[in-house]
Scaffold this motif. Structure first.
Motif, PDB file in Angstrom:
ATOM      1  N   GLY A   1       0.858  -1.403  -0.140  1.00 29.20           N
ATOM      2  CA  GLY A   1       0.239   0.191  -0.014  1.00 29.20           C
ATOM      3  C   GLY A   1       0.951   1.120  -0.166  1.00 29.20           C
ATOM      4  N   GLN A   2       1.989   1.239   0.734  1.00 32.33           N
ATOM      5  CA  GLN A   2       2.729   2.334   0.918  1.00 32.33           C
ATOM      6  C   GLN A   2       3.414   2.576  -0.482  1.00 32.33           C
ATOM      7  OE1 GLN A   2       5.597   2.201   4.058  1.00 32.33           O
ATOM      8  NE2 GLN A   2       3.815   1.937   5.549  1.00 32.33           N
ATOM      9  N   LEU A   3       3.716   1.504  -1.415  1.00 27.78           N
ATOM     10  CA  LEU A   3       4.278   1.517  -2.477  1.00 27.78           C
ATOM     11  C   LEU A   3       3.498   2.142  -3.346  1.00 27.78           C
ATOM     12  CD1 LEU A   3       6.577   0.876  -4.601  1.00 27.78           C
ATOM     13  CD2 LEU A   3       5.451  -1.622  -4.783  1.00 27.78           C
ATOM     14  N   VAL A   4       2.398   1.769  -3.609  1.00 26.74           N
ATOM     15  CA  VAL A   4       1.459   2.658  -4.361  1.00 26.74           C
ATOM     16  C   VAL A   4       1.431   3.955  -4.196  1.00 26.74           C
ATOM     17  CG1 VAL A   4      -1.091   2.766  -5.355  1.00 26.74           C
ATOM     18  CG2 VAL A   4      -0.124   0.401  -4.733  1.00 26.74           C
ATOM     19  N   ALA A   5       1.323   4.379  -3.007  1.00 22.29           N
ATOM     20  CA  ALA A   5       1.200   5.854  -2.630  1.00 22.29           C
ATOM     21  C   ALA A   5       2.476   6.503  -3.132  1.00 22.29           C
ATOM     22  CB  ALA A   5       0.769   5.981  -1.484  1.00 22.29           C
ATOM     23  N   HIS A   6       3.780   5.668  -2.745  1.00 19.13           N
ATOM     24  CA  HIS A   6       4.990   6.274  -2.995  1.00 19.13           C
ATOM     25  C   HIS A   6       5.094   6.595  -4.582  1.00 19.13           C
ATOM     26  CE1 HIS A   6       9.317   6.889  -3.546  1.00 19.13           C
ATOM     27  NE2 HIS A   6       9.109   5.545  -4.329  1.00 19.13           N
ATOM     28  N   ALA A   7       4.565   5.590  -5.466  1.00 21.59           N
ATOM     29  CA  ALA A   7       4.852   5.704  -6.955  1.00 21.59           C
ATOM     30  C   ALA A   7       3.986   6.943  -7.361  1.00 21.59           C
ATOM     31  CB  ALA A   7       4.545   4.531  -7.565  1.00 21.59           C
ATOM     32  N   ALA A   8       2.630   7.218  -6.844  1.00 21.63           N
ATOM     33  CA  ALA A   8       1.781   8.011  -7.306  1.00 21.63           C
ATOM     34  C   ALA A   8       2.237   9.487  -7.008  1.00 21.63           C
ATOM     35  CB  ALA A   8       0.517   7.971  -6.503  1.00 21.63           C
ATOM     36  N   GLU A   9       3.214   9.476  -5.715  1.00 16.60           N
ATOM     37  CA  GLU A   9       3.834  10.728  -5.264  1.00 16.60           C
ATOM     38  C   GLU A   9       5.187  11.183  -6.184  1.00 16.60           C
ATOM     39  OE1 GLU A   9       5.415  13.456  -1.449  1.00 16.60           O
ATOM     40  OE2 GLU A   9       4.320  11.277  -1.254  1.00 16.60           O
ATOM     41  N   ALA A  10       5.914  10.007  -6.258  1.00 12.01           N
ATOM     42  CA  ALA A  10       7.195   9.974  -6.816  1.00 12.01           C
ATOM     43  C   ALA A  10       7.290  10.298  -8.480  1.00 12.01           C
ATOM     44  CB  ALA A  10       8.191   9.098  -6.656  1.00 12.01           C
ATOM     45  N   TYR A  11       6.369   9.745  -9.009  1.00 13.98           N
ATOM     46  CA  TYR A  11       6.186   9.569 -10.611  1.00 13.98           C
ATOM     47  C   TYR A  11       5.098  10.487 -11.062  1.00 13.98           C
ATOM     48  CZ  TYR A  11       9.558   5.986  -9.235  1.00 13.98           C
ATOM     49  OH  TYR A  11      10.580   5.293  -8.653  1.00 13.98           O
ATOM     50  N   GLY A  12       4.138  10.863 -10.332  1.00  8.63           N
ATOM     51  CA  GLY A  12       2.902  11.593 -10.692  1.00  8.63           C
ATOM     52  C   GLY A  12       2.300  11.604 -12.218  1.00  8.63           C
ATOM     53  N   ASP A  13       2.893  12.540 -12.947  1.00  6.62           N
ATOM     54  CA  ASP A  13       2.251  12.466 -14.314  1.00  6.62           C
ATOM     55  C   ASP A  13       2.839  11.457 -15.164  1.00  6.62           C
ATOM     56  OD1 ASP A  13       0.312  14.479 -13.385  1.00  6.62           O
ATOM     57  OD2 ASP A  13       1.443  16.113 -13.972  1.00  6.62           O
ATOM     58  N   ARG A  14       3.970  10.942 -14.751  1.00  2.48           N
ATOM     59  CA  ARG A  14       4.478   9.897 -15.982  1.00  2.48           C
ATOM     60  C   ARG A  14       3.535   8.851 -16.430  1.00  2.48           C
ATOM     61  NH1 ARG A  14       9.975  10.048 -17.193  1.00  2.48           N
ATOM     62  NH2 ARG A  14      10.852  11.347 -16.254  1.00  2.48           N
ATOM     63  N   GLU A  15       3.695   8.271 -17.347  1.00  3.64           N
ATOM     64  CA  GLU A  15       2.558   7.190 -17.796  1.00  3.64           C
ATOM     65  C   GLU A  15       3.036   5.814 -17.103  1.00  3.64           C
ATOM     66  OE1 GLU A  15       0.570   6.078 -21.773  1.00  3.64           O
ATOM     67  OE2 GLU A  15       2.604   5.239 -22.026  1.00  3.64           O
ATOM     68  N   ALA A  16       1.966   5.355 -16.325  1.00  6.19           N
ATOM     69  CA  ALA A  16       2.250   4.131 -15.528  1.00  6.19           C
ATOM     70  C   ALA A  16       1.812   2.891 -16.148  1.00  6.19           C
ATOM     71  CB  ALA A  16       1.458   4.248 -14.125  1.00  6.19           C
ATOM     72  N   LEU A  17       0.658   2.987 -16.974  1.00  4.04           N
ATOM     73  CA  LEU A  17       0.022   1.807 -17.347  1.00  4.04           C
ATOM     74  C   LEU A  17      -0.628   2.230 -18.931  1.00  4.04           C
ATOM     75  CD1 LEU A  17      -2.243  -0.797 -15.841  1.00  4.04           C
ATOM     76  CD2 LEU A  17      -3.288   0.554 -17.838  1.00  4.04           C
ATOM     77  N   ALA A  18      -0.549   1.348 -19.605  1.00  2.00           N
ATOM     78  CA  ALA A  18      -1.273   1.226 -21.129  1.00  2.00           C
ATOM     79  C   ALA A  18      -1.871  -0.092 -21.424  1.00  2.00           C
ATOM     80  CB  ALA A  18      -0.339   1.935 -22.337  1.00  2.00           C
ATOM     81  N   ASP A  19      -3.346   0.033 -21.341  1.00  2.00           N
ATOM     82  CA  ASP A  19      -4.015  -1.127 -21.606  1.00  2.00           C
ATOM     83  C   ASP A  19      -5.146  -1.124 -22.681  1.00  2.00           C
ATOM     84  OD1 ASP A  19      -4.938  -3.722 -21.244  1.00  2.00           O
ATOM     85  OD2 ASP A  19      -5.860  -3.504 -19.412  1.00  2.00           O
ATOM     86  N   GLY A  20      -4.801  -1.559 -23.937  1.00  2.00           N
ATOM     87  CA  GLY A  20      -5.799  -1.003 -24.954  1.00  2.00           C
ATOM     88  C   GLY A  20      -5.801   0.374 -25.287  1.00  2.00           C
ATOM     89  N   GLU A  21      -7.156   0.656 -25.085  1.00  5.24           N
ATOM     90  CA  GLU A  21      -7.088   2.178 -25.207  1.00  5.24           C
ATOM     91  C   GLU A  21      -7.067   3.231 -23.889  1.00  5.24           C
ATOM     92  OE1 GLU A  21      -7.515   3.858 -28.211  1.00  5.24           O
ATOM     93  OE2 GLU A  21      -7.439   1.687 -28.998  1.00  5.24           O
TER      94      GLU A  21
END
Length: 565
Positions: free
Chosen positions: A21-41
């Protein structure tokens, strides 16, 4: 001999998130507007992914998931798999992934024995409606009280209780409300809107690094699957180190072809991407034509998988029509890796960084990693150096360390060793000795650099296209055929799949087993990768004076070919 390399390729990462859970929050804060996922459209930033996982966490709470509850998932790779699982685990659920190639009886056995209360599943994947297969199987599903369909890529399965809305008691054609309702994922998420920020925060904070994060089931030599228990802290420390060693870095674009139900797909895939700020590109199945197109269209820089993945790309007749110049990192293993394949990955596919690694579920997936800049022979013939902060020995049958160059059993000790097997203290004690050494059952040799080479498998396991196959499980099924009096199964090298199963069959009296019939029999009862590809008919199996089957002799015979199917 002990080998412990605490400074492999530089110092370890600084202390980071302690729970998933802390990892997800860390990634959202540290990488913010960078693309995290592309799945179809669908394309999400890390910030948006964090919001989607929070919504799934709220839904888990709304549906009564308690701290320590087991949540199973039987579904292919997708963004819904990622959000549903990370959401549930963030609030203290324990993940129990199921192989998508399992038959209903195999899946039901794990659902029942794990005590799973909630099941995430899918419809329409390769023509299968997993919820219907399981709920209509007549198998005992233990404590299961609800099913959520993450993704429906096909028509509802026929049955007397076909869904007429987002919620159907018992599922599509299911056995009724005894196993709770079947919900569409949107309906599951909708219930979470009533959960307050304070409730979510409190449950997330209650999860600690020593809490169980997952139970991954892996068959042993007895053929009975065993649940390997691993914590949040172990998982994150292992894959923070692994990600650094293999040079995964922010901005990479990682094509996730390894199935999420496996450590490689989930931990070396999803969690590693969150740790390093890497874009996730999930693929539900490996199809070389589609992979080539997507690698070019998405500028894929990272690809990992068994040798068969790279073999298919290198030898594809239309490979030159696709621009693969972004590819920089390739990881392979789980089977014999030819030196020439390593050279071709570098020279034909253009990936300069190539590595192999070795691990097992009981070691949180990683024991050793071969440096990405090693020569092709080293990458192909060794599995590299031990994970920093861990110990590795080669020992004789009495457990005494052996000198460099002497083959023996590989044993490991450190923070990556499992907490034990679920509800099986006897098997746990057999695997982990009183001094904390995990006995892998693999035979290996250390060279004078400390690099490990795996030379044999004590447990007889073989690897088919990246999937572990265990002879005892296959043998138990084939023994049930009326034309089979005795049976032994071994692995043999295969150019495409790495290894395949070869069965040695002693016919029952007055019978002549038909390979095609034996294949059909086994395929009805086990996942396809476990089905032997070749058969030998023998009057009797070779045995030593003590009656033990001489599988080494059978392996030598298997390499020469046998009666095909």
């Amino acid at each position: 001999m002990t080998s412990a390399h605490d400074n492999q390729q530089g110092p370890p990462d600084q202390l980071g998130p302690a729970t998933i859970g802390q990892l997800v929050a860390h990634a959202a804060e540290a990488y913010g507007d960078r693309e995290a996922l592309a799945d179809g459209e669908v394309r999400w930033t890390f910030a948006r992914l964090g919001e989607e996982v929070s919504a799934a966490a709220r839904a888990a709470l709304a549906h009564g998931v308690r701290h320590g509850d087991r949540v199973a998932v039987w579904a292919p790779n997708s963004r819904q798999w990622i959000t549903a699982v990370l959401g549930a685990v963030s609030v203290g659920a324990v993940l129990v992934p199921l192989n998508t190639r399992y038959k209903a009886a195999e899946a039901a056995d794990i659902v029942r024995r794990s005590g799973a209360r909630l099941l995430f599943t899918a419809r329409g994947f390769l023509g299968c409606d997993y919820d219907a297969l399981l709920l209509n199987s007549g198998e005992d599903l233990g404590q299961l009280s609800g099913t959520v369909v993450l993704r429906d890529d096909g028509e509802p399965a026929p049955g007397p209780a076909a869904p007429g809305g987002p919620e159907t008691p018992g599922g599509s054609g299911g056995p009724g409300p005894s196993h709770g309702p079947t919900l569409a994922y949107d309906a599951y998420l909708a219930a979470g809107r009533a959960v307050t920020d304070a409730e979510l925060a409190a449950r997330t904070r209650a999860v600690g690094p020593d809490d169980l994060a997952d139970i991954l089931f892996t068959s042993g030599t007895t053929g009975r699957p065993k649940g390997v228990m691993t914590t949040h802290g172990q998982t994150l420390r292992v894959f923070a180190e692994w990600s650094r060693l293999v040079t995964l870095r922010q901005g990479d674009r990682y094509l996730l072809v390894n199935p999420f139900f496996h450590t490689f797909g989930y931990k070396a895939g999803i969690l590693a991407c969150l740790l390093r700020g890497v874009t996730m590109l999930p693929e539900p199945v490996y199809d070389t034509d589609r992979i080539l197109r997507r690698m070019a269209a998405e500028s894929v820089s990272v690809l990992m998988g068994p040798p068969t993945v790279f073999h298919g790309l290198i030898h594809h007749p239309e490979r030159d029509r696709h621009r693969l110049t972004a590819l920089r990192l390739a990881g392979t293993g789980a089977a014999t890796v030819p030196t020439e394949l390593v050279r071709e990955i570098r020279e034909v596919l253009g990936a300069p960084a190539v590595f192999t690694a070795y691990g097992l579920t009981e070691s949180a997936g990683v024991v050793t990693v071969c440096p990405t800049d090693a020569d092709a022979w080293t990458i192909a013939h060794t599995v590299g150096l031990p994970l920093p902060g861990t110990e590795l020995r080669i020992v004789d049958p009495a457990g005494e360390p052996l000198p460099t160059g002497e083959p023996g059993e590989v044993v490991v000790r450190g923070y990556h060793v499992m907490r034990g097997y679920l509800d099986d203290p006897e098997a746990t004690a057999q695997a982990i000795d009183a001094d904390g050494w995990l006995h892998t059952g693999d035979v290996g040799v250390l060279d004078d650099r400390g690099f490990l080479a795996i030379t044999d498998r004590i447990k007889d396991m073989y690897v088919v296209g990246g999937f572990n196959a265990y002879p005892a499980e296959v043998e138990n099924v084939l023994r049930g055929h009326p034309d089979v009096a005795d049976i032994a199964v071994v692995g043999a090298p295969d150019d495409r799949l790495g290894e395949v199963g070869v069965a040695f069959v002693v016919p029952a009296a007055d019978t002549e087993p038909d390979p095609e019939e034996l294949t059909a029999w086994t395929r009805e009862r086990l996942a396809n990768f476990k089905v032997p590809r070749r058969y030998h008919l023998l009057p009797e199996l070779p045995r030593n004076a003590g009656g033990k089957i001489l599988k080494g002799e059978l392996r030598r015979t298997a390499r020469k070919g046998g009666l095909g199917t």
